[in-house]
Design an enzyme around this catalytic site. Sequence first.
Site, PDB file in Angstrom:
ATOM      1  N   SER A 110     -13.054  81.044  12.552  1.00  0.00           N
ATOM      2  CA  SER A 110     -13.393  80.425  11.271  1.00  0.00           C
ATOM      3  C   SER A 110     -13.080  81.348  10.102  1.00  0.00           C
ATOM      4  O   SER A 110     -13.121  80.920   8.941  1.00  0.00           O
ATOM      5  CB  SER A 110     -14.869  80.018  11.240  1.00  0.00           C
ATOM      6  N   GLU A 166     -20.585  72.307  20.500  1.00  0.00           N
ATOM      7  CA  GLU A 166     -20.427  72.035  19.072  1.00  0.00           C
ATOM      8  C   GLU A 166     -20.320  70.544  18.789  1.00  0.00           C
ATOM      9  O   GLU A 166     -19.508  69.836  19.397  1.00  0.00           O
ATOM     10  CB  GLU A 166     -19.182  72.753  18.520  1.00  0.00           C
TER      11      GLU A 166
END
EC number: 2.1.2.11
Length: 268
Positions: free
Chosen positions: A42, A178
Amino acid sequence: MRAKDIRAKAGEEPVTMLTAYDAPTARIVDEAGTDVVLVGDSMGNLRLGHDSTLPVTVDEMASATAAVARVVEDAFVLADMPFLSFGADEAAAIENCGRMVKEAGADGVKLECGPHTVDLTRRLTQLGVPVQAHLGLTPQHENETGLFRQGTEEETAQEILDLAREHEDAGAFSLVLEHVPANLGAAVTDAIDIPTIGIGAGPDCDGQVLTVDEVVGLTEGAAPFSKRFGDVRGEMERAVGDYLDAVESGEFPADEHSYVEDELDDLY
């Protein structure tokens, strides 16, 4: 903190996990008592100015991981293996993952998983590289699946459950879930003995992970499954604005911010 310590927390006490991409942030996260510090891909979105995680390179991940590992004393440091650094060729994947441990100082690696990562997880574990598996929404597959909730139908939910079991059997020490339904998160948690770490997967997982930027409020907003616990962005905006005002008004630097050497008077 070692992989066995994280594994032992399953069903016993919550696992805390946060991202960090640089040494100052990692030091704060570690000193706060976080169990796992993830150097996430990320960083592509949150540090490198990309629109996705896909452009992040192995070199960039190794550099960021090394910066984090240098200052973390207690937490387990995980390197998030970037897009196409694994999955195509086992030898290349082992070399890339091994580099994170041997050269960058990580304690283990995280793989965005599918059927193609079961054997790799087993081999890495055999070689001494702890592996955290990642199922559900896997952003490296965004061009195929989109960034949407996964496991919402019986067939896809069963696939996630089956893959969770397979990666546990292959030696993964923990599993990130997730953006899946909370009841699927609970079902996977009940089905396996390694800790599940949720991000948008409900409260029944064995732990939780978020990006540190969202937690401290550095981003403009937060994902619907996330939460801002601070307002660092607002504080930075205030401080930068105050600095600009002080420079433009002549208030900064003041006398206390300057040094005068008397011996240089003859130069004037």
